[in-house]
Design a protein around this motif. Structure first.
Motif, mmCIF file in Angstrom:
data_model
loop_
_atom_site.group_PDB
_atom_site.id
_atom_site.type_symbol
_atom_site.label_atom_id
_atom_site.label_comp_id
_atom_site.label_asym_id
_atom_site.label_seq_id
_atom_site.Cartn_x
_atom_site.Cartn_y
_atom_site.Cartn_z
ATOM 1 N N GLN A 57 10.763 3.581 -1.731
ATOM 2 C CA GLN A 57 9.552 2.826 -2.030
ATOM 3 C C GLN A 57 8.648 3.704 -2.877
ATOM 4 O O GLN A 57 8.433 4.881 -2.558
ATOM 5 C CB GLN A 57 8.819 2.413 -0.761
ATOM 6 N N THR A 59 4.864 3.657 -4.677
ATOM 7 C CA THR A 59 3.585 2.955 -4.774
ATOM 8 C C THR A 59 2.659 3.722 -5.709
ATOM 9 O O THR A 59 2.601 4.953 -5.683
ATOM 10 C CB THR A 59 2.895 2.773 -3.407
ATOM 11 N N SER A 64 3.747 -1.750 -5.951
ATOM 12 C CA SER A 64 4.856 -1.204 -5.196
ATOM 13 C C SER A 64 6.184 -1.629 -5.813
ATOM 14 O O SER A 64 6.318 -2.740 -6.330
ATOM 15 C CB SER A 64 4.776 -1.723 -3.761
ATOM 16 N N SER A 66 10.248 -1.372 -4.405
ATOM 17 C CA SER A 66 11.116 -0.950 -3.313
ATOM 18 C C SER A 66 12.543 -1.401 -3.589
ATOM 19 O O SER A 66 12.790 -2.353 -4.326
ATOM 20 C CB SER A 66 10.622 -1.476 -1.966
ATOM 21 N N THR A 79 0.054 -3.685 -2.869
ATOM 22 C CA THR A 79 -0.295 -3.109 -1.576
ATOM 23 C C THR A 79 -1.740 -3.460 -1.237
ATOM 24 O O THR A 79 -2.505 -3.881 -2.111
ATOM 25 C CB THR A 79 -0.152 -1.574 -1.580
ATOM 26 N N LYS A 94 -0.724 0.562 5.640
ATOM 27 C CA LYS A 94 -0.331 0.028 4.331
ATOM 28 C C LYS A 94 0.625 -1.143 4.500
ATOM 29 O O LYS A 94 1.599 -1.069 5.233
ATOM 30 C CB LYS A 94 0.340 1.099 3.486
ATOM 31 N N VAL A 96 2.695 -4.291 2.116
ATOM 32 C CA VAL A 96 3.143 -4.676 0.781
ATOM 33 C C VAL A 96 3.429 -6.163 0.792
ATOM 34 O O VAL A 96 4.128 -6.666 1.676
ATOM 35 C CB VAL A 96 4.418 -3.901 0.368
#
Length: 130
Positions: A57, A59, A64, A66, A79, A94, A96
Motif C-alpha cells: 500500500q 499513500t 492510495s 494498493s 484516504t 486511517k 481508504v
C-alpha cells in the motif's frame, strides 16, 4: 503531475521504519516493512512471504494505491488522512475508500517514485508487479 525533481525528492525521502513499530501478527513466514516519506501522510507498506511481495500500500497526499496477491489488481482510492476531525489525528485510524475506476495517473506516479530507488530490493520487487 509532479516534476522530475519532485518525484526524485519524494523517493529519496523514504526511510525504513523499525519493524518493531509494526503489528506483526501475520501468517508464518510473512513480514511487514514500512517506509515513511519526508512529508505527512506519505507511507509505503510491504508484506512479504518467502521473500515475495504479497501486499503493498502506497499513500501520498490523501491518495492510495494498493495491490494484493489475493486479487492482483491495482486499486486506487482516497484516504481520510486529510480530513480534519477527532478520529483523523490517530495514525491507526486511517481508512481508504477505493475509487470506482483506478486512477492511472496516480499509478504511474507511484511507479516513477519507486523507480527512484533501484538499490532497494523491495522496490524492485514491487515494480515487477506493474
Amino acid at each position: 503531475m509532479l516534476s522530475k525533481n519532485e518525484i526524485t525528492s519524494l523517493g529519496a525521502s523514504l526511510r525504513a521504519i523499525a519493524p518493531k513499530l509494526l503489528k506483526q501478527s501475520l501468517q508464518e513466514g510473512a513480514i511487514r516493512i514500512w517506509f515513511q516519506g519526508g512529508e505527512p501522510y506519505f507511507d509505503v507498506f510491504f508484506e512479504l512471504n518467502n521473500h515475495e511481495v504479497t501486499w503493498f500500500q502506497f499513500t501520498l497526499r490523501g491518495k492510495s494505491l494498493s495491490w494484493s496477491s489475493n486479487k492482483p489488481l491495482f486499486k486506487t482510492g482516497i484516504t481520510n488522512e486529510l480530513n480534519i476531525d477527532d478520529v483523523s489525528f490517530y495514525a491507526a485510524s486511517k481508512t481508504v475508500k477505493n475509487d470506482h475506476e483506478s486512477d492511472r495517473e496516480f499509478i504511474d506516479l507511484v511507479k516513477l517514485i519507486l523507480q527512484t530507488r533501484p538499490e532497494e530490493e523491495i522496490f524492485v520487487k514491487a515494480l515487477a508487479l506493474f
